[in-house]
Structures are given as structure tokens and as C-alpha cells.
Design an enzyme around this catalytic site. Structure first.
Site, PDB file in Angstrom:
ATOM      1  N   ARG A 161      10.476  19.478  25.616  1.00 49.83           N
ATOM      2  CA  ARG A 161      10.098  20.700  25.374  1.00 49.83           C
ATOM      3  C   ARG A 161      11.085  22.023  24.665  1.00 49.83           C
ATOM      4  O   ARG A 161      11.064  23.262  25.000  1.00 49.83           O
ATOM      5  CB  ARG A 161       9.882  21.801  26.874  1.00 49.83           C
ATOM      6  CG  ARG A 161       8.853  21.220  27.586  1.00 49.83           C
ATOM      7  CD  ARG A 161       8.974  19.815  28.273  1.00 49.83           C
ATOM      8  NE  ARG A 161       8.084  19.360  29.080  1.00 49.83           N
ATOM      9  CZ  ARG A 161       7.833  18.287  30.174  1.00 49.83           C
ATOM     10  NH1 ARG A 161       8.919  17.506  29.823  1.00 49.83           N
ATOM     11  NH2 ARG A 161       6.962  17.710  30.757  1.00 49.83           N
ATOM     12  N   LYS A 195      -3.134   0.625   3.234  1.00 51.59           N
ATOM     13  CA  LYS A 195      -4.225   1.382   3.858  1.00 51.59           C
ATOM     14  C   LYS A 195      -4.879   2.620   2.872  1.00 51.59           C
ATOM     15  O   LYS A 195      -6.072   2.973   3.183  1.00 51.59           O
ATOM     16  CB  LYS A 195      -3.757   2.085   5.270  1.00 51.59           C
ATOM     17  CG  LYS A 195      -3.510   1.027   6.173  1.00 51.59           C
ATOM     18  CD  LYS A 195      -2.942   1.552   7.732  1.00 51.59           C
ATOM     19  CE  LYS A 195      -1.509   2.130   7.532  1.00 51.59           C
ATOM     20  NZ  LYS A 195      -0.649   1.285   6.999  1.00 51.59           N
ATOM     21  N   GLN A 229       1.514   3.564   9.689  1.00 55.25           N
ATOM     22  CA  GLN A 229       2.224   2.239   9.938  1.00 55.25           C
ATOM     23  C   GLN A 229       1.434   1.157  10.188  1.00 55.25           C
ATOM     24  O   GLN A 229       0.254   0.839   9.828  1.00 55.25           O
ATOM     25  CB  GLN A 229       3.271   2.577  11.136  1.00 55.25           C
ATOM     26  CG  GLN A 229       4.367   3.272  10.744  1.00 55.25           C
ATOM     27  CD  GLN A 229       4.130   4.737  10.628  1.00 55.25           C
ATOM     28  OE1 GLN A 229       3.412   5.465  11.579  1.00 55.25           O
ATOM     29  NE2 GLN A 229       4.721   5.494   9.976  1.00 55.25           N
ATOM     30  N   ARG A 264      11.171  -4.859   0.955  1.00 55.37           N
ATOM     31  CA  ARG A 264      10.636  -5.406   2.455  1.00 55.37           C
ATOM     32  C   ARG A 264      10.781  -6.622   2.627  1.00 55.37           C
ATOM     33  O   ARG A 264      10.994  -7.653   1.755  1.00 55.37           O
ATOM     34  CB  ARG A 264       8.880  -5.046   2.320  1.00 55.37           C
ATOM     35  CG  ARG A 264       8.653  -3.528   2.188  1.00 55.37           C
ATOM     36  CD  ARG A 264       7.245  -3.312   2.342  1.00 55.37           C
ATOM     37  NE  ARG A 264       6.788  -2.144   1.883  1.00 55.37           N
ATOM     38  CZ  ARG A 264       5.930  -2.004   0.950  1.00 55.37           C
ATOM     39  NH1 ARG A 264       5.200  -2.627  -0.042  1.00 55.37           N
ATOM     40  NH2 ARG A 264       5.556  -0.475   0.770  1.00 55.37           N
ATOM     41  N   GLY A 275       3.726   6.196   3.865  1.00 51.06           N
ATOM     42  CA  GLY A 275       3.805   6.238   2.561  1.00 51.06           C
ATOM     43  C   GLY A 275       2.460   5.495   2.059  1.00 51.06           C
ATOM     44  O   GLY A 275       2.588   4.439   1.910  1.00 51.06           O
ATOM     45  N   HIS A 276       1.266   6.286   1.882  1.00 47.64           N
ATOM     46  CA  HIS A 276       0.249   5.607   1.150  1.00 47.64           C
ATOM     47  C   HIS A 276       0.197   5.848  -0.274  1.00 47.64           C
ATOM     48  O   HIS A 276      -0.069   6.798  -0.778  1.00 47.64           O
ATOM     49  CB  HIS A 276      -0.932   6.164   2.050  1.00 47.64           C
ATOM     50  CG  HIS A 276      -1.095   5.828   3.380  1.00 47.64           C
ATOM     51  ND1 HIS A 276      -1.962   6.434   4.419  1.00 47.64           N
ATOM     52  CD2 HIS A 276      -0.302   5.001   4.280  1.00 47.64           C
ATOM     53  CE1 HIS A 276      -1.791   6.004   5.648  1.00 47.64           C
ATOM     54  NE2 HIS A 276      -0.913   4.986   5.562  1.00 47.64           N
ATOM     55  N   THR A 277       0.204   4.794  -0.843  1.00 44.73           N
ATOM     56  CA  THR A 277       0.364   4.926  -2.597  1.00 44.73           C
ATOM     57  C   THR A 277      -1.390   4.863  -2.772  1.00 44.73           C
ATOM     58  O   THR A 277      -2.002   4.004  -2.720  1.00 44.73           O
ATOM     59  CB  THR A 277       0.986   3.599  -2.853  1.00 44.73           C
ATOM     60  OG1 THR A 277       2.268   3.647  -2.633  1.00 44.73           O
ATOM     61  CG2 THR A 277       0.999   3.755  -4.496  1.00 44.73           C
ATOM     62  N   ASP A 289       2.703  -0.975   5.606  1.00 46.69           N
ATOM     63  CA  ASP A 289       2.451  -1.124   4.300  1.00 46.69           C
ATOM     64  C   ASP A 289       1.431  -2.355   3.961  1.00 46.69           C
ATOM     65  O   ASP A 289       1.689  -3.047   3.097  1.00 46.69           O
ATOM     66  CB  ASP A 289       3.840  -1.771   3.917  1.00 46.69           C
ATOM     67  CG  ASP A 289       4.981  -0.895   4.267  1.00 46.69           C
ATOM     68  OD1 ASP A 289       4.939   0.259   4.030  1.00 46.69           O
ATOM     69  OD2 ASP A 289       6.022  -1.271   4.809  1.00 46.69           O
ATOM     70  N   GLU A 290       0.415  -2.207   4.528  1.00 47.67           N
ATOM     71  CA  GLU A 290      -0.893  -3.148   4.555  1.00 47.67           C
ATOM     72  C   GLU A 290      -1.699  -2.657   3.259  1.00 47.67           C
ATOM     73  O   GLU A 290      -2.416  -3.592   2.839  1.00 47.67           O
ATOM     74  CB  GLU A 290      -1.751  -3.256   5.428  1.00 47.67           C
ATOM     75  CG  GLU A 290      -0.963  -3.953   6.682  1.00 47.67           C
ATOM     76  CD  GLU A 290      -0.405  -2.808   7.782  1.00 47.67           C
ATOM     77  OE1 GLU A 290      -0.156  -3.123   8.790  1.00 47.67           O
ATOM     78  OE2 GLU A 290      -0.586  -1.581   7.238  1.00 47.67           O
TER      79      GLU A 290
END
Length: 384
Positions: free
Chosen positions: A140, A15, A202, A282, A39-41, A12-13
Site C-alpha cells: 500500500r 504473440k 510473457q 535466449r 516486448g512484442h515485435t 517470446d512466442e
């Protein structure tokens, strides 16, 4: 030069925005790990979109979801439908590796059941079936995208997986095939030529081997996995490490600089710190310089990018963890005692106090902060 973008904290930085910014100088954007738990906003013009599986990029980029990524077909098709309103030709520029592991309703059910059984020892997963999909693949009995090219073979594999998992629903194969038909012509490993931007998910502290195990994700997050996870090579590349001006974490696990009470709530509201994938609030804390140094060294970071710097504007004082009572051992992080010093806050990002904050981070981590991000849109970032 190729690039790898990774998060240096617990995810959540920000990215996605950094990938969007750097995508202008790259031809390919490649996802190499994780799944719809990420999740990339990203803002495409004035349109906000949360990318769970589709790589962040523009109408100039080719997108590749490579073999290290776990795919939920329903989620992927939903994202394609949504972003097609912005980029109508998106499917012509999208490729998905046939080696990708497929998340089925069985793994989602397993995820919830396992977390419930763990009780107080649960790690707080997103419930998207990531861990069980990796586990079933290791046993497998997992489903890969290439299995869906043969209906009879797929049904045999699904029946086996359901039997092993004590899962009774027999309609799963048909559901998977229905979703697969929508992207079938895009499932192939493309010939990748031109500059590549590898998009991580992540954060380093959630890496299953180098993070705070067992409170970690299920696929590697370190940049060295980019090549193994994608099947691609790079002659020359640079690593971009993204971090917030403070620290956040979703789910359970050690968090030495966590802020509780009103101060924690205030920081959460200031930064709108709610998970892009789950919506969960968070946990928030002060920036942790020893942790940031550890993650930067493990990642062999070339450039630092600070995000959400503006969130701390106007605070009277800002906390900074400068050391621990002993060396960082990620699996034992909960036992470490942090030393937190408070520096004078700043009015805005032009303030000398903010410049001092930047200098302190660079001195400790021994790397330069090349970009500072101060808002959600791609334009709200400046180079130092």
C-alpha cells in the site's frame, strides 16, 4: 467473438504478430497484465516496432492499457512518439486506466539491488522494476496513475516510498508529473463497445501461480486474468495459445529440453533469439509436448498458433520431448527427466515431414493448430 491471446511457453512466442493478425476482426486491443518487461515485435507495414506497453494493433483499433498493467511513463511516451509517425491519430484512440500501477526510478533501483543481493539465486529479471512495483503496491505504498492528478498527494506518497526504500533522490515526483502531463488527457477508463482482443504478455510457464516459481514474472499470465486485470467482461470469447516450433527461455530457471553447445548456438542464430526488451541471448531447446499440453490445459486453449516454423527448415533431425519420468509439477520441473525422440527434419513447410511434426503435436496436445507463422511480417502466416 472476443479473443484472448496468450503465450504457452516462457514468453517470446511471437504473440505480437498474432495479435496484429487478429486485430483486423476486433475493435479494441486491451493489455491486461505485465509492463515494459514485455516486448512484442510488430511490423506496421515495412516499419518494425517493439511494443513494450502499447497494445499491438492498426489504425482501425482502439487501444486500452488496462488496470492490470504496470506503466513506465517515460517508456509509454517514447512509444507514443514513435508510433505517431505511423499513426498520427494514435493518442485519440488510446486510453490508459487511472488504476495502473506506476513504475518509478525507486522500483528500478530496488530491482537491481534485490537481484544483486540474491547472487547465484537471482531469477534474471529484466531490471525494469516490475517485481518491486507489485511488492510496493501490495504494501500500500505504491504509486497509481490516479495519484498524479494531485501534485501534493503525489509528493507525499513519493516521499514515503523513498523513505521506506532508503532512496535519496527527491526529484522523482517532478519527473513523474512532467511525463504524466503528456498523457494526462488519455488517462481514463473508456466505455468499451465492440469486439475485444485481450493481449497477454510473457508465457504461461512464467505465471506466478502456475509457472516455474520462483523463476516467474510478477503479474498473472493466464487468460482467466484478462477480465480481472482489465475490469471488462465478455459474454463469449475464445483463447488463442501461441507457441514456437521449438522452445526458448530468457533468464534463470529449469528448462528440461535446453540444447547446449554448437547445436544450441545454431538454433539461436537461426531464430535470431535475442530478447526484444533486454537484448539478452535466449536459451534454446526442443519443443516440449508435456509442457505444451500442461499450458494449454491451464489456459483452456481453443486454438493453437505455431510460430517460427521455418527456423527448423533444413535440419537433418528435430528433437521432440514426448514425456517425463513423472507428472509435470512446475515448481519441480528441474528434477524431471525428459524423454526426447528425434524425428526426420524437413526441407520446407510443404514437406510431408513437417506435416507429420504438426500431427504429432496436435495428437499429444489434443488441439488443432489453426495458424502456422513462418516469418516476421503479418502476411507470413497461413491457415490450416
Amino acid at each position: 467473438m472476443d479473443s484472448i491471446v496468450v503465450g504457452l511457453q516462457w514468453g517470446d512466442e511471437g504473440k505480437g504478430k498474432v495479435v496484429q493478425k487478429l486485430s483486423r476482426s476486433h475493435k479494441w486491443i486491451v493489455r491486461f497484465s505485465g509492463g515494459p518487461n514485455a516486448g512484442h515485435t510488430v511490423y506496421h507495414g515495412n516499419t518494425k516496432m517493439v511494443h513494450h506497453l502499447l497494445p499491438s494493433g492498426t489504425n482501425e483499433n482502439f487501444l486500452f492499457i488496462s488496470r492490470g498493467t504496470l506503466v513506465d511513463l517515460e517508456t509509454l511516451n517514447s512509444e507514443i512518439k514513435e508510433i505517431s509517425k505511423i499513426y498520427p491519430d494514435i493518442k485519440e484512440r488510446l486510453f490508459v486506466s487511472p488504476y495502473c500501477r506506476v513504475i518509478t526510478p525507486i522500483e528500478k533501483w530496488q530491482d537491481g539491488a534485490i537481484e544483486k543481493t540474491k547472487g547465484k539465486n537471482s531469477v534474471g529479471t529484466t531490471g525494469r522494476g516490475i517485481g518491486p512495483t507489485v511488492s510496493n503496491d501490495a504494501n500500500r505504498v505504491g504509486i497509481r496513475l490516479f495519484d498524479l492528478f494531485d501534485q501534493n498527494h503525489l509528493k507525499e506518497k513519493v516521499d514515503l516510498l523513498a523513505e521506506i526504500s532508503n532512496f535519496g533522490d527527491q526529484s522523482i515526483a517532478d519527473e513523474l508529473l512532467s511525463q504524466f502531463e503528456k498523457i494526462k488527457d488519455r488517462v481514463l477508463d473508456p466505455k468499451v463497445e465492440g469486439q475485444i482482443l485481450f493481449e497477454g504478455t510473457q508465457g504461461i510457464m512464467l505465471d506466478p501461480m502456475y509457472g516455474t516459481y520462483p523463476y516467474v514474472t510478477s503479474t498473472p499470465t493466464i487468460p482467466s486474468f484478462a477480465f480481472y486485470g482489465s475490469g471488462l467482461k465478455s459474454e463469449k470469447y475464445e483463447v488463442w495459445g501461441v507457441f514456437k516450433a521449438y522452445t526458448t527461455r530468457v533468464g534463470s530457471g529449469p528448462f528440461p529440453t535446453e540444447i547446449f553447445g554448437e547445436a544450441g548456438d545454431d538454433l539461436r542464430k537461426r531464430g535470431s533469439e535475442f530478447g526484444a526488451t533486454t537484448g539478452r541471448p535466449r536459451r534454446c531447446g526442443w519443443i516440449d509436448l508435456p509442457q505444451l499440453e500442461y499450458a494449454s490445459n491451464i489456459s483452456n486453449v481453443d486454438h493453437l498458433v505455431m510460430t517460427k516454423a521455418d527456423v527448423l527448415n533444413g535440419l537433418e533431425k528435430v528433437g521432440v520431448c514426448i514425456s517425463y519420468d513423472k507428472k509435470i509439477i512446475p515448481y519441480d520441473l528441474g528434477s524431471l527427466k525428459p524423454t526426447i525422440e528425434y524425428v526426420k527434419g524437413w526441407k520446407n513447410l510443404e514437406s510431408s515431414e513437417f506435416a507429420d511434426f504438426i500431427s504429432a503435436i496436435e495428437h499429444h496436445v489434443r488441439r488443432r493448430i489453426k495458424y502456422v507463422s513462418y516469418g516476421p511480417s503479418e502476411e507470413e502466416i497461413f491457415q490450416r
